[in-house]
Every structure is written in structure tokens, then in C-alpha cells.
Design a protein around this motif. Sequence first.
Motif, mmCIF file in Angstrom:
data_model
loop_
_atom_site.group_PDB
_atom_site.id
_atom_site.type_symbol
_atom_site.label_atom_id
_atom_site.label_comp_id
_atom_site.label_asym_id
_atom_site.label_seq_id
_atom_site.Cartn_x
_atom_site.Cartn_y
_atom_site.Cartn_z
ATOM 1 N N ASN A 46 -4.499 -7.687 0.097
ATOM 2 C CA ASN A 46 -4.919 -6.297 0.261
ATOM 3 C C ASN A 46 -4.645 -5.576 -1.044
ATOM 4 N N GLU B 48 -4.465 -13.334 3.282
ATOM 5 C CA GLU B 48 -5.346 -12.287 2.745
ATOM 6 C C GLU B 48 -4.627 -11.573 1.604
ATOM 7 N N ARG C 54 -3.572 -2.481 -1.678
ATOM 8 C CA ARG C 54 -2.894 -1.204 -1.407
ATOM 9 C C ARG C 54 -1.555 -1.490 -0.752
ATOM 10 N N ASP D 137 5.098 -7.721 9.568
ATOM 11 C CA ASP D 137 4.373 -6.826 10.465
ATOM 12 C C ASP D 137 4.337 -7.464 11.863
ATOM 13 N N GLY E 32 0.912 -1.816 2.326
ATOM 14 C CA GLY E 32 0.685 -2.198 3.723
ATOM 15 C C GLY E 32 1.135 -1.093 4.669
ATOM 16 N N ASP E 33 0.536 -1.089 5.831
ATOM 17 C CA ASP E 33 0.924 -0.146 6.875
ATOM 18 C C ASP E 33 1.092 -0.956 8.145
ATOM 19 N N PRO E 34 2.275 -1.092 8.700
ATOM 20 C CA PRO E 34 3.498 -0.321 8.488
ATOM 21 C C PRO E 34 4.543 -0.934 7.550
ATOM 22 N N GLU E 35 4.195 -1.911 6.705
ATOM 23 C CA GLU E 35 5.215 -2.517 5.845
ATOM 24 C C GLU E 35 5.856 -1.505 4.881
ATOM 25 N N GLY F 267 -3.367 -2.174 14.498
ATOM 26 C CA GLY F 267 -3.081 -1.905 13.093
ATOM 27 C C GLY F 267 -1.645 -2.230 12.724
ATOM 28 N N LYS G 199 1.454 -7.593 14.553
ATOM 29 C CA LYS G 199 0.077 -7.119 14.755
ATOM 30 C C LYS G 199 -0.337 -7.025 16.214
ATOM 31 N N TYR H 131 -0.944 -6.649 -2.339
ATOM 32 C CA TYR H 131 -0.328 -6.998 -1.059
ATOM 33 C C TYR H 131 -0.768 -8.411 -0.730
HETATM 34 N N1 GLY Z 1 -0.004 -4.377 7.930
HETATM 35 C C1 GLY Z 1 -1.296 -4.855 7.680
HETATM 36 C C2 GLY Z 1 -2.025 -4.118 6.630
HETATM 37 O O1 GLY Z 1 -1.545 -3.163 6.061
HETATM 38 O O2 GLY Z 1 -3.152 -4.503 6.347
#
Ligand code: GLY
Length: 427
Positions: free
Chosen positions: A287, A285, A289, A214, A291-294, A228, A216, A271
Motif C-alpha cells: 500500500n 500487497e 500510505r 490488523d 495503514g488503517d488501523p495500523e 476495513g 480484518k 506499507y
Molecule cells: N489495514 C489495512 C490497510 O490499511 O489497508
Amino acid sequence: MKVLVIGSGGREHALAWKIAQSEGVEQVFAAPGNPGIARLEKGRCIGITPSAFKDLEAFIAQEGIGLTVVGPEDPLAAGIVDRLSGAGHVVFGPTAAAARLEASKSFAKDFMARHEIPTAEHAVFTTAEPAILYVRKRGLPIVVKADGLAAGKGVTVARTLEDAEQAIWSIMVHRTFGEAGARVVIEDFLEGEEASILAFSDGRTVVAMPSSQDHKAAFDHDQGPNTGGMGAYSPAPVVSREMLPRIEQDILRRCVDGMAADGTPYTGVLYAGLMMTMDGPKVVEFNCRFGDPETQVVLPRMRSDLVPALLACCNGTLDMTPIEYDDGACVTVVMASGGYPGPYEKGKEISGLAEAEADPDVTVFHAGTKHGENGRLLTNGGRVLNVTARGKDLRQTIGKAYGAVKKIQFDGAHFRRDIGQKALNRP
Ligand code: GLY
Ligand code: AMP
């Protein structure tokens, strides 16, 4: 089968786009979705927000939805999977208990320490003064994090004591992030390049997707405030072929085994946000769910049908479900509204999408758009479009993505011009 995607961003457009390619899928609904999803042949947006669990449940029952896929973290943390699966529906994502891996950083850090998952040393505080004393003792740079969900904005990498103290005050005393700041996590600064690994998990088996990275920061060369995400590419060469088994074993495997052993098996997408340090990969970290934009650069590389993989995570058969990817590359450039991530105007007309998508290797995922009058498309958010290209290698694909960006216009549009450069400039 009918599928429901919950969410409205570029990630959800990419999910709906890939799901719609599945032969067994007759329709893809999105709640609330976006104009990009509405334009898919099988796509249909419904006016239900992700937090309206009761309405979603009623819609799923009434339409006979066979699979629900949850995009964002908030409904996951609030227990949407517990509720829908409790009502007998098939839903992709972790339970609220498992989603604590993202929803509480102190939970995630304690979990990682217990299960020997490599990550930065940390301490947790419920009041400001001891947190400040700890920072003074521990030294700089240091990282201050609000415990709960803060839309990616609860983290300060402090290089001075003043920055660290200000972050602690703002999280704990001013409660800038509300209840998310009831605790603060302070952790050592990790030096290195970041990468993201998304993995499918059915609670027992965990299968990594290709690596991605990503971007950021808002401006070129990682300058400016955090956003984001201003773009992404896959694969990320910083995750070398030799590194991947270590990530799978020491991070993904230990995480899924640990969650199962703790009585909260993890299903859905895990994630892992990683720092590739001199001592190997460490978790920045987790996550709970996609990723956005991965997601927008990983799913276009998936050769297999996504739906069997999602279903396998729900019914515990991931070990019997082959998932294949192509060897090429994928790059997405985020076109944002003028002023983003600060204040920005909405409602600007967007043109040139058809020209950009004339190249069969280019897909434009919508992140913040809305329908205007007479078929016009307008901006409706900070991050507006994810201009995504596929190609044989990163260099060629970056060129294709920026070629497509050039064809798209809206008033005040800005984007980073260096997406993917880190991959090309490696020693
Ligand atoms: N690309 C960072 C996220 O989805 O948290
Ligand atoms: P997080 O929300 O925990 O992913 O943190 C947001 C961003 O802050 C990360 O993507 C990193 O760029 C940075 N960050 C977080 N934790 C650390 C750390 N321990 N060392 C260095 N940078 C970090």
C-alpha cells in the motif's frame, strides 16, 4: 509551521494527534477531518474533500501550509502529490506513478517479479475464460484479485472452483468494482500469519517502523466478512527479531531500489502487507500510505517528533533523521456500528469518551463520528471509534484497551473481543 492532513478517518486523527505534539507546529488543519481532530487544541477542520485538488491547492497557498500529509490512497493514485509538489508545495506521499504499487495489483506483481521481491506466483488476465482455465489448472485454494482500487473488497480467497469462477465473473463481467476489474490477478494462496510493516522512504533510504497486525474479519477468531480492520496491535511477535533484517533487505530495500531504478522513486510511507510463511516473509500487497488501523498503534509508540521524519521523506534526508520508538505495546479496538460491515444506522449518540480517556494511556481516535446538537457526539460511519491504549506489554495493554471500551456506549455498538489474542497464544 502549519500542517495539513488530508482525510477523515482514525488514521488521520492519529496523524493529526501526533503532528500536533510537535513543538514547531502551530496548527494542524484537516480536510475534511473529523470531530476528534477538531477537538485537538491545535486542530481545525476545513470543508474541503480529498478529491478537490484545486481547492486544496488554493487553501495551502493562502494559509502558507508548510507540510501536507496525504492519508488515503485515492488522491495519491489520482496524482495529488504530483500536482501539489509541481506547484512548489511540500507534500508527504508518493507520486501517482509510484502509487501504482497499490493502485494496480498487476503493476505491483510484475514489479515484484522483476525485482525478485518474495511474493506468491501469479498470472494476469484481461478476459474471464482464460482466467477460469488457469484456476482449474493451478488448483485450490487460490486468490482472485481485481487489479485496481476496490477499498479492500476486491480480493477473494477461493477454496472451491465455484467461488473462484464467481469472483472472476463478478470482477470482469459484472464489473462489481468498475474499471478496477478491467484486469484480474490470480495468485497462489499463501499459508501463514499476516503482519504489516510500514516504512518511511525518501526515495533512497527506507526505514521500517515497528511491526503491527490488523484484524480484518468482522467477528472473533477471524470469522465473518472482511472489514476495513476491526483492531490492531504493535509489536506483532510473529515478526521476530531475526526476521526483520530479511524484510528490510529482501522486501523494503529491493522495493525502494527497484522503484528508483525504474525512474519512479518512492517517497512517503511504504506499507508492506506480509504473510509470514514457512519459506519466510512474502508480500501479500503493497500500500502506498499509512495503514488503517495500523497507524493508530504505531504512532503512539513513536517517541520522536513525527514532523522531522515526514519532512525528511520529502527532502531526501531520511538517512540523517533518527526516529525512536518505545519498547512497550499499543492496542486499538475498533467500536463499530451495529450491522457493520453490512448496512448500519448512523446518528446514534456516543457517551463515555471522557471517562475512557481519563486514563492517560488511553486515546480514542475518531473514525466515523459527527457533531450533534448541544455538544453531543454521534455515530457517522461503520467503524466509529478506535479505542487505543499504550502499556508496557501486550497483555497489560489489551486489558487497558478493553477497560476503556467498557466505558463507552452507543446504540448497537459491536467490537471484537479477541484483539491481540494471537500474540498472546503463540507457541
Ligand atoms: N489495514 C489495512 C490497510 O490499511 O489497508
Ligand atoms: P489484499 O487486498 O491484496 O491485501 O488482500 C486482502 C486480504 O486477502 C489479505 O489481507 C489476506 O488476508 C488475503 N490474501 C490476499 N492475497 C493472499 C494470498 N496470496 N494468500 C493468502 N491470503 C491472501
